[in-house]
Design a protein around this motif. Structure first.
Motif, PDB file in Angstrom:
ATOM      1  N   HIS A 142       5.923   0.150 -14.975  1.00 54.48           N
ATOM      2  CA  HIS A 142       5.563  -0.445 -16.269  1.00 54.48           C
ATOM      3  C   HIS A 142       4.046  -0.522 -16.449  1.00 54.48           C
ATOM      4  O   HIS A 142       3.492  -1.576 -16.772  1.00 54.48           O
ATOM      5  N   ARG A 143       3.404   0.620 -16.246  1.00 54.41           N
ATOM      6  CA  ARG A 143       1.954   0.636 -16.380  1.00 54.41           C
ATOM      7  C   ARG A 143       1.476   2.038 -16.769  1.00 54.41           C
ATOM      8  O   ARG A 143       2.227   3.009 -16.714  1.00 54.41           O
ATOM      9  N   LEU A 144       0.210   2.092 -17.119  1.00 52.84           N
ATOM     10  CA  LEU A 144      -0.494   3.325 -17.408  1.00 52.84           C
ATOM     11  C   LEU A 144      -1.570   3.483 -16.349  1.00 52.84           C
ATOM     12  O   LEU A 144      -2.318   2.537 -16.069  1.00 52.84           O
ATOM     13  N   GLN A 145      -1.635   4.676 -15.744  1.00 56.69           N
ATOM     14  CA  GLN A 145      -2.665   4.936 -14.746  1.00 56.69           C
ATOM     15  C   GLN A 145      -3.618   6.009 -15.250  1.00 56.69           C
ATOM     16  O   GLN A 145      -3.215   6.941 -15.941  1.00 56.69           O
ATOM     17  N   VAL A 146      -4.886   5.842 -14.868  1.00 61.27           N
ATOM     18  CA  VAL A 146      -5.944   6.753 -15.292  1.00 61.27           C
ATOM     19  C   VAL A 146      -6.538   7.424 -14.062  1.00 61.27           C
ATOM     20  O   VAL A 146      -6.829   6.763 -13.060  1.00 61.27           O
ATOM     21  N   PHE A 147      -6.713   8.753 -14.154  1.00 58.02           N
ATOM     22  CA  PHE A 147      -7.228   9.537 -13.040  1.00 58.02           C
ATOM     23  C   PHE A 147      -8.351  10.448 -13.525  1.00 58.02           C
ATOM     24  O   PHE A 147      -8.452  10.772 -14.708  1.00 58.02           O
ATOM     25  N   SER A 148      -9.166  10.877 -12.579  1.00 61.98           N
ATOM     26  CA  SER A 148     -10.121  11.938 -12.883  1.00 61.98           C
ATOM     27  C   SER A 148      -9.349  13.244 -13.038  1.00 61.98           C
ATOM     28  O   SER A 148      -8.160  13.323 -12.727  1.00 61.98           O
ATOM     29  N   ALA A 149     -10.039  14.302 -13.475  1.00 63.97           N
ATOM     30  CA  ALA A 149      -9.393  15.591 -13.656  1.00 63.97           C
ATOM     31  C   ALA A 149      -8.862  16.154 -12.349  1.00 63.97           C
ATOM     32  O   ALA A 149      -7.950  16.985 -12.353  1.00 63.97           O
ATOM     33  N   SER A 150      -9.395  15.682 -11.235  1.00 65.09           N
ATOM     34  CA  SER A 150      -8.950  16.156  -9.922  1.00 65.09           C
ATOM     35  C   SER A 150      -8.025  15.179  -9.215  1.00 65.09           C
ATOM     36  O   SER A 150      -7.737  15.327  -8.026  1.00 65.09           O
TER      37      SER A 150
ATOM     38  N   LEU B 175      -8.603   6.009 -11.083  1.00 63.93           N
ATOM     39  CA  LEU B 175      -9.703   5.283 -11.705  1.00 63.93           C
ATOM     40  C   LEU B 175      -9.302   3.892 -12.180  1.00 63.93           C
ATOM     41  O   LEU B 175     -10.091   2.958 -12.079  1.00 63.93           O
ATOM     42  N   ALA B 176      -8.101   3.755 -12.708  1.00 65.52           N
ATOM     43  CA  ALA B 176      -7.698   2.466 -13.271  1.00 65.52           C
ATOM     44  C   ALA B 176      -6.189   2.413 -13.430  1.00 65.52           C
ATOM     45  O   ALA B 176      -5.516   3.442 -13.543  1.00 65.52           O
ATOM     46  N   SER B 177      -5.667   1.183 -13.454  1.00 62.16           N
ATOM     47  CA  SER B 177      -4.264   0.923 -13.775  1.00 62.16           C
ATOM     48  C   SER B 177      -4.221  -0.164 -14.833  1.00 62.16           C
ATOM     49  O   SER B 177      -4.931  -1.169 -14.718  1.00 62.16           O
ATOM     50  N   VAL B 178      -3.405   0.038 -15.862  1.00 66.48           N
ATOM     51  CA  VAL B 178      -3.338  -0.895 -16.984  1.00 66.48           C
ATOM     52  C   VAL B 178      -1.881  -1.229 -17.260  1.00 66.48           C
ATOM     53  O   VAL B 178      -1.042  -0.337 -17.373  1.00 66.48           O
ATOM     54  N   GLY B 179      -1.582  -2.522 -17.379  1.00 65.78           N
ATOM     55  CA  GLY B 179      -0.259  -2.925 -17.798  1.00 65.78           C
ATOM     56  C   GLY B 179       0.564  -3.569 -16.708  1.00 65.78           C
ATOM     57  O   GLY B 179       0.243  -3.501 -15.517  1.00 65.78           O
ATOM     58  N   ALA B 180       1.638  -4.210 -17.135  1.00 69.41           N
ATOM     59  CA  ALA B 180       2.613  -4.857 -16.262  1.00 69.41           C
ATOM     60  C   ALA B 180       3.893  -5.013 -17.068  1.00 69.41           C
ATOM     61  O   ALA B 180       3.912  -4.783 -18.276  1.00 69.41           O
ATOM     62  N   PHE B 181       4.969  -5.406 -16.393  1.00 69.79           N
ATOM     63  CA  PHE B 181       6.239  -5.569 -17.089  1.00 69.79           C
ATOM     64  C   PHE B 181       6.178  -6.733 -18.064  1.00 69.79           C
ATOM     65  O   PHE B 181       5.685  -7.825 -17.739  1.00 69.79           O
ATOM     66  N   GLY B 182       6.685  -6.513 -19.285  1.00 70.16           N
ATOM     67  CA  GLY B 182       6.749  -7.590 -20.257  1.00 70.16           C
ATOM     68  C   GLY B 182       6.773  -7.059 -21.669  1.00 70.16           C
ATOM     69  O   GLY B 182       6.839  -5.849 -21.904  1.00 70.16           O
ATOM     70  N   ALA B 183       6.694  -7.981 -22.615  1.00 75.33           N
ATOM     71  CA  ALA B 183       6.726  -7.625 -24.027  1.00 75.33           C
ATOM     72  C   ALA B 183       5.480  -8.089 -24.769  1.00 75.33           C
ATOM     73  O   ALA B 183       5.405  -7.980 -25.995  1.00 75.33           O
ATOM     74  N   GLY B 184       4.490  -8.582 -24.033  1.00 79.15           N
ATOM     75  CA  GLY B 184       3.255  -9.025 -24.660  1.00 79.15           C
ATOM     76  C   GLY B 184       2.320  -7.864 -24.931  1.00 79.15           C
ATOM     77  O   GLY B 184       2.601  -6.705 -24.602  1.00 79.15           O
ATOM     78  N   ASN B 185       1.180  -8.169 -25.532  1.00 79.96           N
ATOM     79  CA  ASN B 185       0.188  -7.152 -25.792  1.00 79.96           C
ATOM     80  C   ASN B 185      -0.280  -6.512 -24.489  1.00 79.96           C
ATOM     81  O   ASN B 185      -0.678  -7.209 -23.545  1.00 79.96           O
ATOM     82  N   GLY B 186      -0.218  -5.189 -24.413  1.00 81.84           N
ATOM     83  CA  GLY B 186      -0.657  -4.492 -23.213  1.00 81.84           C
ATOM     84  C   GLY B 186       0.344  -4.482 -22.084  1.00 81.84           C
ATOM     85  O   GLY B 186       0.068  -3.914 -21.026  1.00 81.84           O
ATOM     86  N   GLU B 187       1.513  -5.082 -22.299  1.00 83.58           N
ATOM     87  CA  GLU B 187       2.593  -5.032 -21.310  1.00 83.58           C
ATOM     88  C   GLU B 187       3.605  -3.971 -21.746  1.00 83.58           C
ATOM     89  O   GLU B 187       3.634  -3.553 -22.901  1.00 83.58           O
ATOM     90  N   PHE B 188       4.446  -3.549 -20.786  1.00 87.76           N
ATOM     91  CA  PHE B 188       5.388  -2.471 -21.063  1.00 87.76           C
ATOM     92  C   PHE B 188       6.770  -2.790 -20.515  1.00 87.76           C
ATOM     93  O   PHE B 188       6.909  -3.519 -19.532  1.00 87.76           O
TER      94      PHE B 188
END
Length: 322
Positions: free
Chosen positions: A220-228, A232-245
């Motif tokens: 339940h998150r979005l992960q960000v990576f470099s092109a290789s 770089l980052a992880s965004v989100g957690a389980f739920g129904a609030g803003n920014g949750e998934f």
């Protein structure tokens, strides 16, 4: 999200710096999008031209847009690709059930490369196929398995401006990178909940700056990576609030590096900028602007957003509001 990356995002936002395209005239500030409004929908349940079988079992779909504004749809249950104008008029279709070159079994991921070629991730055949913009078969690679270049029900697919092809190898819980001819470049991921690991990698998109974003459905998150593939980052957690998934699936990135994510079981779309959550729209329903299992998403050069609404068997288009 790491403190280093979050700080960088916040600094950019505080300075009013966009990492995407904007006006070159300092006297003409870029227009600010304040939301998205329903524009139109097309489709319906069936196998005729312009109809879809997204909801054939669990429900799945794919959608992509080319530089000319044509909309390409992976019609999962009908084992074909359909092409439409930006206003929903049917243009052409290709594909039929099978495993030979040019045939399809459960196509889900779809992406258009910088040269106009169309790339399909076939969940049922555990492979990738490349076609011309008019549906002429060009190449196939992959087979079922967990080795290099093999897949277990691949889902999302994305092509960078330099021709790198990224595939969300869903049930192998990883991302694989190839060149446009299917030559393997690298793999990253693995089952888990740590940074850089996945529990069902569903969607993948490449930002204009080359960063790769992956929807990590089971975590339940979005992960960000470099092109290789460096995390770089992880965004989100389980739920129904803003920014949750609750089951993020599809992802698309516009020319300003804004990310749009289909939040499947919350029946909505969420939008994220460099500093994090921006806005959301949608709710469970069958009316215009409502969703029942939004699965895939695409954004065009004019910032129009297209959502494959799986259980309603529709493509819904939303236009930016300024």
């Amino acid at each position: 999200m790491s403190r280093r990356v979050l700080s960088a995002f916040l600094l950019l936002a505080a300075l009013g710096i966009s990492s995407g395209c904007g006006s070159d005239d300092p006297a003409t500030p870029p227009r600010v999008i304040t939301g998205y409004a329903f524009d139109r929908a097309w489709g319906g349940t069936g196998s005729s031209a312009g109809q879809f079988a997204f909801h054939d079992g669990p429900g799945a779909a794919g959608v992509a847009v080319d530089n000319a504004g044509r909309v390409y749809v992976a019609d999962w249950g009908n084992n074909r690709v359909q092409v439409f104008t930006a206003t929903g008029e049917f243009v052409r279709a290709w594909g039929t059930y099978g495993s030979a070159n040019g045939e399809m079994f459960a196509p889900i991921g779809i992406a258009v490369g910088p040269g106009g070629d169309v790339f399909i991730a076939e969940s049922g055949n555990h492979r990738v196929q490349r076609f011309s913009a008019t549906g002429v078969w060009e190449a196939t690679w992959g087979a079922q398995g967990s080795g290099v270049g093999e897949f277990a029900n691949p889902n999302g697919i994305a092509v960078s401006s330099t021709g790198s092809v990224y595939v969300a190898d869903t049930f192998n819980h990883r991302v694989q990178q190839f060149d446009v001819d299917g030559v393997h470049v690298r793999t990253w991921g693995g089952l888990g909940a740590l940074d850089g690991q996945f529990n069902l990698a569903y969607g993948v998109a490449v930002a204009p700056d080359g960063r790769v974003r992956v929807t990590d459905g089971g975590n339940h998150r979005l992960q960000v990576f470099s092109a290789s593939g460096d995390h770089l980052a992880s965004v989100g957690a389980f739920g129904a609030g803003n920014g949750e998934f609750n089951g993020p699936i599809g992802i698309a990135i516009d020319s300003e590096n804004r990310a749009f994510v289909t939040d499947l079981n919350n029946h909505r779309v969420q939008e994220f900028g460099e500093a994090g959550y921006l806005r959301q729209w949608g709710a469970l329903g069958v009316a215009d602007g409502l969703f029942n299992g939004p699965y895939a998403i695409a954004v065009d050069a004019m910032f129009n957003v297209y959502v494959a609404d799986a259980w309603n068997n529709l493509i819904q288009k939303f236009k930016p509001v300024y």
